[in-house]
Design a protein around this motif. Structure first.
Motif, mmCIF file in Angstrom:
data_model
loop_
_atom_site.group_PDB
_atom_site.id
_atom_site.type_symbol
_atom_site.label_atom_id
_atom_site.label_comp_id
_atom_site.label_asym_id
_atom_site.label_seq_id
_atom_site.Cartn_x
_atom_site.Cartn_y
_atom_site.Cartn_z
ATOM 1 N N LYS A 56 0.959 -1.083 0.167
ATOM 2 C CA LYS A 56 -0.056 0.030 0.221
ATOM 3 C C LYS A 56 1.090 1.290 -0.119
ATOM 4 O O LYS A 56 1.402 1.685 1.145
ATOM 5 C CB LYS A 56 -1.090 -0.014 1.379
ATOM 6 N N ALA A 57 0.915 1.733 -1.012
ATOM 7 C CA ALA A 57 2.016 3.004 -1.311
ATOM 8 C C ALA A 57 1.326 4.201 -0.965
ATOM 9 O O ALA A 57 2.332 5.164 -0.603
ATOM 10 C CB ALA A 57 2.550 3.118 -2.723
ATOM 11 N N VAL A 58 0.125 4.299 -1.039
ATOM 12 C CA VAL A 58 -0.574 5.603 -0.516
ATOM 13 C C VAL A 58 -1.814 5.031 0.274
ATOM 14 O O VAL A 58 -2.468 4.409 -0.079
ATOM 15 C CB VAL A 58 -0.965 6.709 -1.585
ATOM 16 N N ASP A 59 -1.743 5.495 1.398
ATOM 17 C CA ASP A 59 -2.836 4.846 2.282
ATOM 18 C C ASP A 59 -3.843 6.031 2.864
ATOM 19 O O ASP A 59 -3.512 6.672 3.764
ATOM 20 C CB ASP A 59 -1.995 4.116 3.541
ATOM 21 N N ASN A 62 12.506 8.247 1.118
ATOM 22 C CA ASN A 62 12.645 7.424 0.170
ATOM 23 C C ASN A 62 11.546 6.143 0.402
ATOM 24 O O ASN A 62 11.622 5.485 1.464
ATOM 25 C CB ASN A 62 13.785 6.636 -0.430
ATOM 26 N N GLY A 63 10.578 6.090 -0.413
ATOM 27 C CA GLY A 63 9.530 4.957 -0.131
ATOM 28 C C GLY A 63 8.441 5.474 0.753
ATOM 29 O O GLY A 63 7.446 4.749 1.039
ATOM 30 N N SER A 64 8.441 6.924 1.102
ATOM 31 C CA SER A 64 7.373 6.970 1.801
ATOM 32 C C SER A 64 6.133 7.273 1.220
ATOM 33 O O SER A 64 4.826 7.616 1.738
ATOM 34 C CB SER A 64 7.643 8.698 2.479
ATOM 35 N N GLY A 65 5.938 7.440 -0.528
ATOM 36 C CA GLY A 65 4.646 7.496 -1.064
ATOM 37 C C GLY A 65 4.418 8.653 -1.639
ATOM 38 O O GLY A 65 3.598 9.141 -2.512
ATOM 39 N N LYS A 66 5.745 9.752 -1.515
ATOM 40 C CA LYS A 66 5.315 11.197 -2.128
ATOM 41 C C LYS A 66 5.522 10.897 -3.731
ATOM 42 O O LYS A 66 4.710 11.703 -4.276
ATOM 43 C CB LYS A 66 6.344 11.851 -1.635
ATOM 44 N N VAL A 113 3.659 23.066 3.753
ATOM 45 C CA VAL A 113 4.668 21.638 3.800
ATOM 46 C C VAL A 113 3.870 20.554 4.252
ATOM 47 O O VAL A 113 2.998 20.558 5.317
ATOM 48 C CB VAL A 113 5.980 22.022 4.469
ATOM 49 N N ILE A 114 4.076 19.397 3.614
ATOM 50 C CA ILE A 114 3.161 18.258 4.076
ATOM 51 C C ILE A 114 4.137 17.172 3.969
ATOM 52 O O ILE A 114 5.188 17.078 3.239
ATOM 53 C CB ILE A 114 2.019 17.753 2.677
ATOM 54 N N VAL A 115 4.172 16.327 5.089
ATOM 55 C CA VAL A 115 5.123 15.342 5.209
ATOM 56 C C VAL A 115 4.451 13.915 5.124
ATOM 57 O O VAL A 115 3.326 13.752 5.752
ATOM 58 C CB VAL A 115 5.757 15.508 6.644
ATOM 59 N N MET A 116 4.995 12.869 4.432
ATOM 60 C CA MET A 116 4.381 11.713 4.126
ATOM 61 C C MET A 116 5.527 10.562 5.071
ATOM 62 O O MET A 116 6.643 10.828 4.843
ATOM 63 C CB MET A 116 4.181 11.433 2.675
ATOM 64 N N ASP A 117 4.878 9.848 5.314
ATOM 65 C CA ASP A 117 5.566 8.675 6.124
ATOM 66 C C ASP A 117 4.771 7.396 5.756
ATOM 67 O O ASP A 117 3.511 7.375 6.186
ATOM 68 C CB ASP A 117 5.930 8.707 7.476
ATOM 69 N N ASP A 118 5.348 6.316 5.154
ATOM 70 C CA ASP A 118 4.444 4.962 5.028
ATOM 71 C C ASP A 118 3.226 5.240 4.482
ATOM 72 O O ASP A 118 2.320 4.293 4.628
ATOM 73 C CB ASP A 118 4.502 4.386 6.471
ATOM 74 N N GLY A 119 3.232 5.909 3.437
ATOM 75 C CA GLY A 119 1.991 6.228 2.820
ATOM 76 C C GLY A 119 0.942 7.173 3.145
ATOM 77 O O GLY A 119 0.047 7.304 2.538
ATOM 78 N N LYS A 120 1.108 7.825 4.385
ATOM 79 C CA LYS A 120 0.283 8.528 4.919
ATOM 80 C C LYS A 120 0.922 10.030 5.054
ATOM 81 O O LYS A 120 1.949 10.143 5.089
ATOM 82 C CB LYS A 120 -0.035 8.057 6.366
#
Length: 282
Positions: A27-30, A48-52, A216-223
């Motif tokens: 699930k790349a974007v959650d 890297n890999g956060s889904g951005k 600014v938006i921060v993504m982690d693990d697709g969220k």
């Protein structure tokens, strides 16, 4: 509804074996919800890999939701009849400018998009000139092979501008550039937002590039895990580090001095601001 509206977005990468059987699902974007207003400069951060980057590709209908919806200027990206309009509305710029430059000379390359749109020849040249001026490349109408990396990326951006988009999504556009090239490109991006009032969505992992963003938006693990102004985000140094992200060097320095007892505010973003507070102390 903003220029980009995302509701309950989920995107899954499905891994299959040689026989086509499903081996696993990532699930790349959650469950992402996002509303971006016309004219805003929004930066999206994440390791890297956060889904951005996966999220960015939904804004140009390169990818389609596994679940949920994405609207660009009020048009649903999952409706096939909307794709052409969506890709004119939200232009896309990628990491490697060499993969986007196809013309033998700069002017031809910038005019390629409008020509495909059926724009009349006279207007194409008008758009080429105005777009090259917008990114500071009007005087470099020569072979792309003679340009630096930063100049090539600015030509790529000009090619998107020539299509008259309302929004430009830039997926790590400075990742392959040297420090000078990064400065040139970010300066051009800021001008597009400040002067041309184009919505800018910048995907990056260089912290210094986002201090002038509106949001600014921060993504982690697709969220989406953080959302605020640059000052609000960079005031939360420890939280950012928990998501494996750094802060601008001057912000880090001010943070450490603050921890040591110096009377400094949270979220200092620039060297000029730092000096403004530090000089009276000494």
């Amino acid at each position: 509804m903003g220029i980009i509206k995302i509701k309950d977005l989920i995107f899954e990468y499905i891994r299959r074996d040689e026989e086509g059987n499903v081996e696993g699902i990532t699930k790349a974007v959650d469950d992402v919800n996002l509303d971006i207003k016309q004219g805003d400069f929004v930066a999206i951060l994440g390791h890297n890999g956060s889904g951005k980057s996966t999220l960015a590709k939904h804004m140009n209908a390169i990818l389609y939701p596994s679940e949920g919806s994405v609207w660009v200027d009020g048009k649903d990206t999952q409706q096939e009849e909307n794709i052409w309009d969506i890709r004119q509305t939200a232009g896309m710029v990628f990491q490697n400018p060499d993969n986007q430059i196809i013309g033998q000379i700069v002017e031809e390359d910038v005019g390629f998009g409008p020509e495909n749109m059926g724009v009349e020849t006279k207007e194409i040249w008008e758009r080429v000139n105005e777009s090259l001026k917008a990114v500071g490349m009007y005087e470099f109408r020569k072979s792309p092979n003679k340009l630096s990396g930063g100049q090539k990326q600015r030509v790529s951006i000009a090619g998107v501008i020539a299509m008259h988009p309302k929004c430009i999504v830039l997926d790590e556009p400075t990742a392959m550039l040297d420090p000078q090239g990064r400065k040139e490109v970010i300066r051009a991006i800021r001008a597009l937002n400040d002067v041309e009032k184009i919505t800018i969505i910048l995907i990056t992992h260089y912290m210094e590039e986002v201090i002038h963003a509106d949001r600014v938006i921060v993504m982690d693990d697709g969220k989406l895990v953080m959302d605020g102004t640059p000052r609000e985000i960079f005031s939360k140094v420890e939280e950012l580090k928990s998501y494996r992200l750094d802060v601008p060097q001057v912000t880090e320095l001010a943070y450490e001095l603050r921890k040591a007892g110096m009377d400094l505010p949270e979220g200092i973003l620039s060297q000029e601001e730092f000096m403004e507070y530090i000089l009276p102390i000494f």
